[in-house]
Design an enzyme around this catalytic site. Structure first.
Site, PDB file in Angstrom:
ATOM      1  N   ASP A 441       0.518  -1.637   0.445  1.00  0.00           N
ATOM      2  CA  ASP A 441      -0.054   0.125  -0.516  1.00  0.00           C
ATOM      3  C   ASP A 441       0.806   1.248  -0.055  1.00  0.00           C
ATOM      4  OD1 ASP A 441      -2.865   1.628   0.018  1.00  0.00           O
ATOM      5  OD2 ASP A 441      -2.820   0.309   1.595  1.00  0.00           O
ATOM      6  N   ASP A 508     -11.231   2.427  -3.525  1.00  0.00           N
ATOM      7  CA  ASP A 508     -11.650   2.304  -2.085  1.00  0.00           C
ATOM      8  C   ASP A 508     -12.714   1.680  -2.074  1.00  0.00           C
ATOM      9  OD1 ASP A 508      -8.848   1.503  -0.542  1.00  0.00           O
ATOM     10  OD2 ASP A 508      -8.877   3.246   0.207  1.00  0.00           O
TER      11      ASP A 508
HETATM   12  C1  GLA Z   1      -5.605   2.277   2.407  1.00  0.00           C
HETATM   13  C2  GLA Z   1      -6.006   1.564   1.012  1.00  0.00           C
HETATM   14  C3  GLA Z   1      -6.748   0.259   2.317  1.00  0.00           C
HETATM   15  C4  GLA Z   1      -7.067  -0.239   3.743  1.00  0.00           C
HETATM   16  C5  GLA Z   1      -6.300   0.681   3.897  1.00  0.00           C
HETATM   17  C6  GLA Z   1      -5.569   0.293   5.606  1.00  0.00           C
HETATM   18  O1  GLA Z   1      -6.748   2.943   2.659  1.00  0.00           O
HETATM   19  O2  GLA Z   1      -6.612   1.309   0.142  1.00  0.00           O
HETATM   20  O3  GLA Z   1      -7.632  -0.808   1.474  1.00  0.00           O
HETATM   21  O4  GLA Z   1      -5.186  -1.178   2.998  1.00  0.00           O
HETATM   22  O5  GLA Z   1      -5.258   1.478   3.430  1.00  0.00           O
HETATM   23  O6  GLA Z   1      -4.915   1.271   5.608  1.00  0.00           O
END
Ligand code: GLA
Length: 700
Positions: A441, A508
């Protein structure tokens, strides 16, 4: 295929022809494949060039801007040499396309400054794509400054083109955006240090033909379209020259990242070619062409609030439903119970993991699932042991308060010591947990760009080179691990990342209705095997909307299917439905992940159809954009089928079927009411009305 006639080079793919005149650096033709025989004398005076620099009467946006030691900017590049390589040369330090493809290298030299410009074009015949890159070599005794070096320049005749880009923001990535600019300059770019949620580097130019441009790069990019006074349209694509100023010492070269260019008769054909190219020449390693596991991710199910018992229980349920991989998301390390701490401390939170990550991974595996783990390796929290021990690992400017974003700072990956730290940290997590999958990420943009010994104008690019170095080393050590890229959803969905990560979390926003446009936009440039798509809980956490489980599934089958919810909280009926969904997906996975996907747009409908490579079967998801008695009927025209074949068409979950030729299904607007479709949509009350159509060829 590359053919030479004097200084004219024809770059042929099965469906396109690009003709370059090397000595005058002009594009004589780029379009549908031409038969042999033309001399191109008639089109030569159009003056469409494939690079440009100040110092002539061409004042259109330049592809090359060099500042010489005496402060001057004018360059005069004269053709010096052409060379054809049977194998594609590698680009130093940068990810790039690979595989069989003859490469033409053209060299131009500015004799006064002793500087050479190299333009490389690789012809990928199987996908009708041409990869282009540029390199500047300073053969003089003095340093020079590269102020701009675009990867590709394409000049087109006329100015009436439509420009299509893919724009959005967090939770709303890559919405298709169309405009015409008449005369003037249009810019699509990112200054955020990543390719961005806002403006993907992929751009279409639509005239009689449709042209696609993309960049194998994940940092600041810039695409310029200028329609000039002479009635020409110039497209430039490359690294953004925003805050860019690269000192090139005597004897050294600077290499721009690779751009990819494709020409096709329409958007669908262009997407099909881009998909083939990405699957064959960008995605690499063990997961190339390999079916991807159905995963369960705990993020939306628990957020930071979990312990080992909870994770084990979720994994047990997920396994019973047919999942193959369980992904432990954020919150398993340091004392990370919210987003204010611990990034950089990749030490197990003993309490939450029930005695360590390795032990928890074992408990997941004991349920019959592979184990995957979340990391955000490029980041550092100020509340972390790493920050307390090495505050100078953080990207910040001495004497200035750094800008905090999601309560975190970035690591200074331009520094080799920091690169080594990240490689060690990621390697250690994978080794000790035996993870088969890593979600990598990246949750903020770059702001306080500074590194000791790194000139400000070089920072963004040096960061990217550092990141790519890290990724190369990690992947070399763990070639079997499946990496999924992520950047607050789809903030770094680009060809550079896809060279390392075979799939990327698309957004997301997991609301199925919202996902229709996000996934459709993404599919213009990227195949479905690269798009992570999850079924999440109802009501949706991002929008509060409710959608039926079947609709959420239908939409998620347009990418790589996963589930992101708490399976322990499901009713028996929902569990039954999900078990059946996963079984269906596994049975049709090869088709759904590696078939040819087309976007479907109809009266009041949107969705996709994915057709098996041999066109013997297809799966389509048709979503009604609105649904009321007074609405026009939901109609759709299918795509990609064999026109001569007869297909049996059935609504998933229903028994009755009808048959029709591929020709009819593709040419007439098929109205739903198809048998069962409206009934199925009515049953899907409360949210997105969606049906999945299953097509089987019954007669060739
Ligand atoms: C980001 C990612 C999510 C999740 C969060 C965790 O927003 O896109 O899918 O993994 O971080 O903090």
């Amino acid at each position: 295929m590359i053919k030479k006639n004097g200084t004219v080079y024809r770059l042929n793919t099965p469906n396109t022809t690009l003709v370059l005149q090397a000595d005058t650096a002009q594009i004589l033709y780029y379009g549908a494949r031409l038969p042999a025989g033309d001399s191109f004398a008639a089109v030569a005076p159009l003056g469409r060039c494939f690079f440009s620099a100040p110092g002539t009467d061409d004042y259109t946006e330049y592809s090359v801007l060099l500042e010489y030691a005496d402060g001057s900017f004018a360059s005069r590049f004269a053709f010096t040499r052409a060379k054809v390589y049977a194998e594609k040369p590698e680009l130093p330090d940068l990810p790039a396309s690979y595989g069989e493809g003859k490469t033409l290298e053209l060299r131009y030299t500015d004799a006064a400054e002793k500087v050479s410009l190299y333009i490389l074009c690789t012809v990928f015949e199987d996908s009708d794509v041409i990869a282009v890159s540029a390199r500047v070599a300073n053969n003089s005794r003095k340093p020079l400054r590269v102020r701009r070096l675009m990867s590709a320049q394409f000049d087109f005749a006329g100015t009436g083109y439509e420009i299509v880009t893919f724009n959005g923001t967090w939770g709303r990535e890559r919405h298709k955006t169309e405009r015409r600019i008449g005369r003037g300059i249009f810019v699509n770019d990112s200054k955020r240090g990543a390719s961005s949620h806002e403006r993907n580097p992929f751009l279409l130019l639509k005239g009689t033909e449709t042209y696609g441009f993309n960049l194998v790069y994940s940092g600041n990019h810039k695409e310029i379209v200028e329609c000039n006074e002479a009635g020409r349209t110039r497209v430039l694509a490359g690294i953004n020259d925003f805050m860019f100023d690269w000192t090139l010492p005597a004897g050294e070269s600077f290499c721009a990242p690779e751009a990819v260019v494709c020409c096709a008769p329409d958007e669908d054909a262009l997407s099909a070619r881009m998909h083939a190219f990405v699957a064959e020449h960008i995605v690499r390693g063990k997961w190339k062409r390999r079916e991807r596991p159905v995963l369960f991710n705990n993020w939306e199910g628990t957020y930071f609030d979990f312990d080992a018992e909870k994770i084990e229980a979720m994994a047990r349920e997920a396994a019973a439903l047919g999942a193959e991989l369980f992904v432990l998301d954020d919150g398993w390390f340091g004392h990370r119970n919210d987003d204010t701490s611990s990034l950089g401390d990749w030490a197990d939170n003993e309490e939450k993991t029930g005695g360590g990550l390795a032990a928890l991974a074992e408990r997941v595996r004991a349920q019959g699932l592979a184990f995957g783990v979340w990391m955000e390796p490029e980041m550092i929290s100020e509340d972390s042991d790493l920050y307390r021990a090495h505050p100078n690992f953080a990207m910040k400017i001495p004497g200035r308060e750094p800008f905090r974003w999601r309560n975190q700072l970035m690591l200074n990956l331009a520094d080799e010591r920091v690169q080594n730290f990240v490689v060690r940290a990621v390697s250690d997590v994978i080794s000790r947990s035996g993870a088969a999958y890593v979600k990598w990420d990246y949750n903020r943009g770059m702001t306080d760009c500074w590194g000791k010994g790194v000139a400000g104008g070089e920072y963004f690019h040096r960061y990217m080179l550092g990141l790519y170095r890290v990724l190369r080393r990690v992947q070399k050590r763990f070639p079997a691990v499946l990496f999924e890229g992520c950047a607050s959803g789809g903030g770094r969905f680009d060809l550079g990342m896809l060279c390392f990560f075979p799939q990327i979390w698309t957004s997301d926003d997991t609301d199925a209705r919202e996902r229709i446009a996000i996934q459709a936009g993404t599919s213009y440039a990227y195949p479905q095997s690269t798009m992570g798509a999850h079924v999440s809980a109802c009501p949706n956490h991002q929008t509060g909307n409710g959608n039926p489980l079947s609709a959420r599934f239908n939409v998620a089958c347009g990418g790589v299917l996963g589930y992101e919810l708490d399976p322990c909280a499901l009713s028996a009926a929902e569990k039954g439905e999900i078990a059946e969904q996963i079984a269906f997906y596994k049975e049709n996975r090869k088709l759904l992940q590696f078939g040819q996907q087309y976007r479907l747009e109809g009266e009041n409908a949107a969705g996709y159809i994915t057709v098996a490579k041999d066109r013997s079967a297809a799966v389509a998801a048709v979503n009604a954009l609105s649904f009321s008695p007074a609405e026009p009927p939901v109609t759709v025209r299918l795509k990609g089928l064999d026109p001569a074949a007869v297909y049996e068409v059935r609504v998933r979950g229903k028994e009755t079927a009808f048959t029709a030729t591929g020709a009819l299904l593709m040419s007439a607007e098929i109205a739903l009411p198809l048998p069962d479709a409206v009934q199925a949509m009515r049953e899907n009350s409360g949210g997105l009305r969606s049906v999945m159509l299953l097509l089987k060829r019954v007669r060739a």
